[in-house]
Design a protein around this motif. Structure first.
Motif, mmCIF file in Angstrom:
data_model
loop_
_atom_site.group_PDB
_atom_site.id
_atom_site.type_symbol
_atom_site.label_atom_id
_atom_site.label_comp_id
_atom_site.label_asym_id
_atom_site.label_seq_id
_atom_site.Cartn_x
_atom_site.Cartn_y
_atom_site.Cartn_z
ATOM 1 N N GLY A 15 38.332 37.764 51.070
ATOM 2 C CA GLY A 15 38.846 38.125 49.757
ATOM 3 C C GLY A 15 39.961 37.207 49.326
ATOM 4 O O GLY A 15 40.609 36.569 50.131
ATOM 5 N N LEU A 16 40.198 37.179 48.047
ATOM 6 C CA LEU A 16 41.264 36.349 47.501
ATOM 7 C C LEU A 16 42.578 37.090 47.573
ATOM 8 O O LEU A 16 42.661 38.238 47.189
ATOM 9 N N TYR A 75 42.986 37.075 39.976
ATOM 10 C CA TYR A 75 41.772 36.380 39.563
ATOM 11 C C TYR A 75 40.777 37.372 38.983
ATOM 12 O O TYR A 75 40.812 38.563 39.254
ATOM 13 N N ASP A 76 39.868 36.840 38.202
ATOM 14 C CA ASP A 76 38.853 37.674 37.551
ATOM 15 C C ASP A 76 37.611 37.740 38.434
ATOM 16 O O ASP A 76 37.130 36.723 38.927
ATOM 17 N N THR A 93 40.932 26.442 41.774
ATOM 18 C CA THR A 93 41.704 27.589 41.299
ATOM 19 C C THR A 93 40.780 28.584 40.625
ATOM 20 O O THR A 93 39.983 28.222 39.762
ATOM 21 N N MET A 94 40.882 29.840 41.012
ATOM 22 C CA MET A 94 40.045 30.881 40.426
ATOM 23 C C MET A 94 40.543 31.232 39.030
ATOM 24 O O MET A 94 41.723 31.103 38.716
ATOM 25 N N GLU A 95 39.627 31.687 38.209
ATOM 26 C CA GLU A 95 39.985 32.061 36.842
ATOM 27 C C GLU A 95 40.935 33.255 36.850
ATOM 28 O O GLU A 95 40.746 34.220 37.583
ATOM 29 N N SER A 96 41.916 33.208 35.994
ATOM 30 C CA SER A 96 42.940 34.247 35.940
ATOM 31 C C SER A 96 42.379 35.551 35.383
ATOM 32 O O SER A 96 41.496 35.557 34.531
ATOM 33 N N ILE A 97 42.927 36.653 35.882
ATOM 34 C CA ILE A 97 42.541 37.962 35.374
ATOM 35 C C ILE A 97 43.192 38.230 34.019
ATOM 36 O O ILE A 97 42.760 39.108 33.271
ATOM 37 N N SER A 153 45.248 30.549 45.327
ATOM 38 C CA SER A 153 44.123 30.005 44.570
ATOM 39 C C SER A 153 43.020 29.480 45.474
ATOM 40 O O SER A 153 42.140 28.789 45.035
ATOM 41 N N CYS A 154 43.122 29.779 46.782
ATOM 42 C CA CYS A 154 42.088 29.274 47.675
ATOM 43 C C CYS A 154 40.780 30.012 47.441
ATOM 44 O O CYS A 154 40.765 31.136 46.972
ATOM 45 N N CYS A 155 39.673 29.358 47.765
ATOM 46 C CA CYS A 155 38.379 29.990 47.598
ATOM 47 C C CYS A 155 37.764 30.207 48.957
ATOM 48 O O CYS A 155 38.238 29.695 49.958
#
Length: 568
Positions: free
Chosen positions: A22-23, A530-531, A339-343, A28-30
């Motif tokens: 999980g994030l 993240y979204d 970087t994951m998309e912001s919520i 911002s790691c994937c």
């Protein structure tokens, strides 16, 4: 409706036997599904690798549940226990219901015992006659027994003996319902030759069938060498109605099974053209078929499917996720570091949602059934007179989170802890909370009022409109605390786009209390950064998916992710 079986010498002859990690908030790691198969295969477009947030070394865990770091613990190994799933995490609602069972839950009545046992082997005429005599039910025996056999998936030869007995008694006439139930069993047991026999009878007797009959024949024929006749049946359905997504699924899977890729894609586009949402099983079939195809055009179509999942906030199941992985994989991958998309909503999205909420939920909702326009106006004036709030608290809801504790003490503990952070707080409550009683001590409520702005509505008023108005009016930074998941208010919104923005905003602003121990700090579950949607950066994909055996409600999101990274 009946069938006359004419010109048949023998009825029995007709019915022949035949992980991700999980994030962590603020990171911002994937995450990658581990893969130690096919390492030597370097020809694939995308590569995969397992990666732990604590280590850059490849791990041996395939898929792991999401874990969330508490604020201030970045860089440490402190983690919130997985026993406290995120408020919107898949399976969280079921766990909460198990932890807080309702004493007044209704218990389903047990099924009535059937008066006879279903046969487990074929019966002759005398045996069927005897079974009918023993039947004490008021329903028609033939209809009842065939329905039970279909429900229990009885063997084909037993069902066939029933139809032979019925035909023998009725000069070769078999009722439509009995024949369709037999067809259902043939399809269930994948007895293709039997399906074709029933198909021939139906085609000879009727120009049109009802939708259930068409659907069974389509599903049964798609696995035979006469599968194109199922497409003709689909055309017959179109003459009177739009085919179901199951009809399209069966035809698409049949076309892929028989290597007719163009027909499959055409049916898929036709399905979308009817504004139908395809079954995930259908989409999975395209990926399963594509794992052995090296074709850029086909790959482009599969990427379009991933975008479709994103745009419609659809989550693949675990099996589907592995099908996607199989298509992508080509040995171990390196950490993509994307970087994951912001919520959080953009300023434009926030203003759009704010207008919609005020118009459709606050001004246009049904809250006036429980409050008055005058009280709502009084609240609006109150909010305007205060500086923007950082956190809005549903006081009564929060106070009742821990039933064994005194309600005013719980609320005071929450407010005191947040007030130490110099946050501007608003407590929404009811007037009865100010009355001295066992669970509401006046001195504790006075301490609450000294540390936060408070608005106490009439006891019959609805809290949620006040909470939404105050939170949205304070700005995009403002959070709120309540156990209420706002499903009714989301349903009031006029379209899917607004509902999607509301859910995204809710996930990014609703704080959850994990636990409270007397004399110690209250633990808040920090909001995801993240979204949870299918995401792509062009050379990588992040796909949240449903874990097998985990029940996810519509207002929850998956906690497992598939990370796919393009090789350089």
């Amino acid at each position: 409706m009946t069938f006359l079986l004419s010109g048949i010498q023998s009825f029995s002859k007709l019915w022949k036997c035949s992980p991700c990690f999980g994030l962590s908030p603020g990171h911002s790691c994937c995450f990658f599904l581990s893969d130690y198969c096919g390492i030597r295969n370097q020809q694939r477009w995308f590569s995969l690798k397992s990666m732990s947030p604590q280590s850059t070394k490849a791990g041996n865990a395939s898929i792991a549940k999401a874990r969330y770091l508490r604020k201030g613990d970045e860089g440490s190994n402190k983690q919130v226990s997985s026993d406290s799933p995120h408020l919107f995490a898949a399976g969280a609602a079921k766990k909460r219901s198990q932890m807080n069972p309702q004493s007044n839950d209704q218990v389903l009545s047990p099924l009535k015992n059937i008066s006879i046992q279903l046969p487990t082997k074929p019966l002759n005429s005398k045996e069927w006659d005897k079974l009918k005599e023993d039947f004490k039910g008021k329903a028609n025996f033939e209809n009842w027994i065939s329905s039970q056999m279909a429900h229990c998936h009885s063997p084909i030869d037993v069902a066939k003996s029933l139809l032979a007995w019925v035909a023998a008694k009725n000069n070769g006439i078999v009722g439509y319902n009995l024949l369709v139930r037999y067809l259902y069993l043939c399809v269930f047991h994948k007895q293709t030759s039997e399906v074709i026999d029933v198909y021939e009878i139906m085609r000879a007797r009727y120009k049109r069938l009802e939708s259930g009959g068409y659907s069974l024949l389509i599903r049964g024929l798609m696995h035979s060498d006469r599968w194109r006749e199922a497409l003709m049946l689909l055309e017959d359905i179109k003459k009177v109605m739009t085919p179901s997504i199951k009809n399209y699924n069966d035809c698409i899977q049949g076309a892929l099974l028989h290597q007719d890729v163009n027909t499959a894609w055409n049916l898929y586009q036709e399905l979308l053209g009817h504004d139908l949402i395809p079954m995930l099983e259908t989409l999975k079939a395209f990926f399963d078929f594509g794992k052995d195809i090296k074709d850029d055009h086909y790959s482009s179509k599969l990427l379009d499917i991933l975008l479709y999942l994103r745009n419609n906030q659809l989550y693949p199941g675990e099996s589907f996720a592995h099908s996607i992985k199989t298509w992508f994989e080509s040995g171990q991958c390196s950490c993509c570091g994307k970087t994951m998309e912001s919520i959080h909503l953009s300023p434009e999205e926030y203003e759009f949602l704010k207008r919609k909420i005020i118009r459709d939920v606050i001004d246009g909702g049904d809250q006036y059934k429980k409050t008055t326009p005058q009280e709502l106006k009084r609240f609006e004036n109150f909010v305007k007179s205060c500086p923007p709030f950082d956190i809005v608290i549903d006081g009564l809801n929060v106070a009742k989170m821990f039933p064994k504790a005194r309600e005013s003490q719980v609320l005071l503990d929450v407010v005191s802890q947040l007030a130490k952070q110099n946050l501007q707080l608003l407590i929404l409550g009811r007037k009865h909370m100010l009355t001295q009683r066992f669970r509401w001590r006046k001195d504790e409520m006075e301490k609450v009022q000294k540390q936060a702005s408070c608005f106490f509505a009439d006891d019959i008023s609805e809290d949620d409109p006040f909470l939404l108005y105050a939170t949205l009016n304070s700005g995009n930074h403002c959070k709120f605390i309540t156990k209420d998941l706002m499903r009714d208010h989301k349903a009031c919104l006029p379209d899917i786009k607004t509902q999607r923005l509301f859910f995204k905003w809710q996930q990014g602003h609703q704080l959850a209390i994990i636990n409270r121990f007397p004399g110690s700090k209250i633990t808040f579950q920090h909001i995801l950064t993240y979204d949870t949607v299918v995401q792509t950066t062009g050379d990588s994909w992040h796909i949240p998916y449903d874990e097998d055996l985990v029940e996810r409600y519509s207002y929850e999101v998956p906690t497992k992710w598939l990370c796919l990274h393009r090789k350089t």
